[in-house]
Design a protein around this motif. Structure first.
Motif, short mmCIF file in Angstrom:
data_model
loop_
_atom_site.label_atom_id
_atom_site.label_comp_id
_atom_site.label_asym_id
_atom_site.label_seq_id
_atom_site.Cartn_x
_atom_site.Cartn_y
_atom_site.Cartn_z
N TRP A 4 0.87 -1.18 0.00
CA TRP A 4 0.00 0.00 0.00
C TRP A 4 0.90 1.22 0.00
O TRP A 4 2.09 1.12 0.30
CB TRP A 4 -0.94 -0.01 1.21
CG TRP A 4 -0.23 -0.06 2.52
CD1 TRP A 4 0.34 -1.15 3.11
CD2 TRP A 4 -0.01 1.02 3.41
NE1 TRP A 4 0.92 -0.81 4.30
CE2 TRP A 4 0.72 0.52 4.51
CE3 TRP A 4 -0.34 2.38 3.39
CZ2 TRP A 4 1.11 1.32 5.57
CZ3 TRP A 4 0.04 3.18 4.45
CH2 TRP A 4 0.76 2.65 5.53
N LYS A 17 -3.41 6.00 -1.88
CA LYS A 17 -3.16 5.61 -0.49
C LYS A 17 -4.20 4.63 0.03
O LYS A 17 -3.97 3.93 1.00
CB LYS A 17 -3.10 6.85 0.40
CG LYS A 17 -1.90 7.74 0.10
CD LYS A 17 -1.86 8.93 1.01
CE LYS A 17 -0.71 9.86 0.63
NZ LYS A 17 -0.59 10.99 1.52
N ASP A 18 -5.39 4.60 -0.57
CA ASP A 18 -6.45 3.70 -0.11
C ASP A 18 -6.37 2.32 -0.77
O ASP A 18 -7.09 1.41 -0.39
CB ASP A 18 -7.82 4.31 -0.40
CG ASP A 18 -8.03 5.62 0.34
OD1 ASP A 18 -7.52 5.73 1.47
OD2 ASP A 18 -8.70 6.52 -0.20
N ARG A 20 -4.68 -1.31 -2.05
CA ARG A 20 -3.71 -2.32 -1.65
C ARG A 20 -3.49 -3.27 -2.81
O ARG A 20 -4.43 -3.63 -3.51
CB ARG A 20 -4.19 -3.10 -0.42
CG ARG A 20 -4.09 -2.29 0.85
CD ARG A 20 -4.36 -3.14 2.08
NE ARG A 20 -4.23 -2.31 3.27
CZ ARG A 20 -3.12 -2.21 3.99
NH1 ARG A 20 -2.05 -2.89 3.65
NH2 ARG A 20 -3.08 -1.44 5.05
#
Length: 199
Positions: A4, A17-18, A20
């Protein structure tokens, strides 16, 4: 087990950033899994490319360069730069400065982990010392309670022969002999009779 982005810059950086990536997913996942750098000139035609990242960030990657962030043979992450508009890919000589930056990042991450572990150990030791200090104080108070209740005179001294503890009977005795407050004074001064010194 997954990647991430704790830090990202440029368009779509906050949405990145959100997201994965599963182990091995995308070029970054491949780099993390294999511990080797990857230069991709045409991202859309590379089978490793994770198109869902572009869809989410609307970055529309043309080419990319990714290098592993490593420490002591372990992959801690991936440093990746992308080209959204340029024609052609990254040059081979552009990999070296990115790899140098990844090396510094790996050392910084490892140092931060070591400092955190040291801080946790220090806090644990501080707690142990505090508990031991409380236990020692309680033991000292119990001992003093017993000594101060005794009718016999009890005097404790340190290695230099200075009085460190006197119960009530000893305080009366030494004051009667010398008229001095006893704590911290040499025993020879408190008990002037030569028989006391010999004892």
């Amino acid at each position: 087990g997954s990647l991430w982005a704790p830090a990202a810059t440029g368009a779509g950086g906050t949405r990145l950033k959100d997201l994965r990536l599963a182990k091995g997913e995308g070029v970054a996942g491949w780099v993390a899994e294999h511990g080797r750098a990857a230069r991709v000139d045409h991202a859309g035609s590379d089978p490793r490319f994770a198109r869902r990242v572009d869809d989410a960030t609307q970055a529309y990657t043309r080419s990319l360069l990714a290098v592993p962030i490593q420490s002591e043979g372990r992959c801690l992450g991936v440093l990746e730069v992308i080209n959204k508009r340029g024609i052609g890919g990254f040059r081979a000589d552009e990999e070296e400065p990115l790899a140098a930056l990844a090396l510094l990042a790996g050392a910084a991450i490892e140092n931060a982990r070591l400092l955190e572990a040291l801080d946790q150990r220090t806090r644990a030791l501080d707690a142990e010392v505090a508990r031991a200090s409380v236990d020692a104080n309680q033991s000292r108070k119990r001992l003093e309670g017993v000594l101060f209740a005794m009718e016999d005179a009890v005097i404790a001294a340190d290695g230099n022969g200075l009085a460190t503890l006197l119960n009530r009977s000893a305080q009366f005795l030494t004051y009667a002999l010398t008229g001095l407050e006893a704590m911290g004074r040499p025993l020879a001064e408190l008990l002037p009779n030569p028989a006391f010194g010999q004892a």
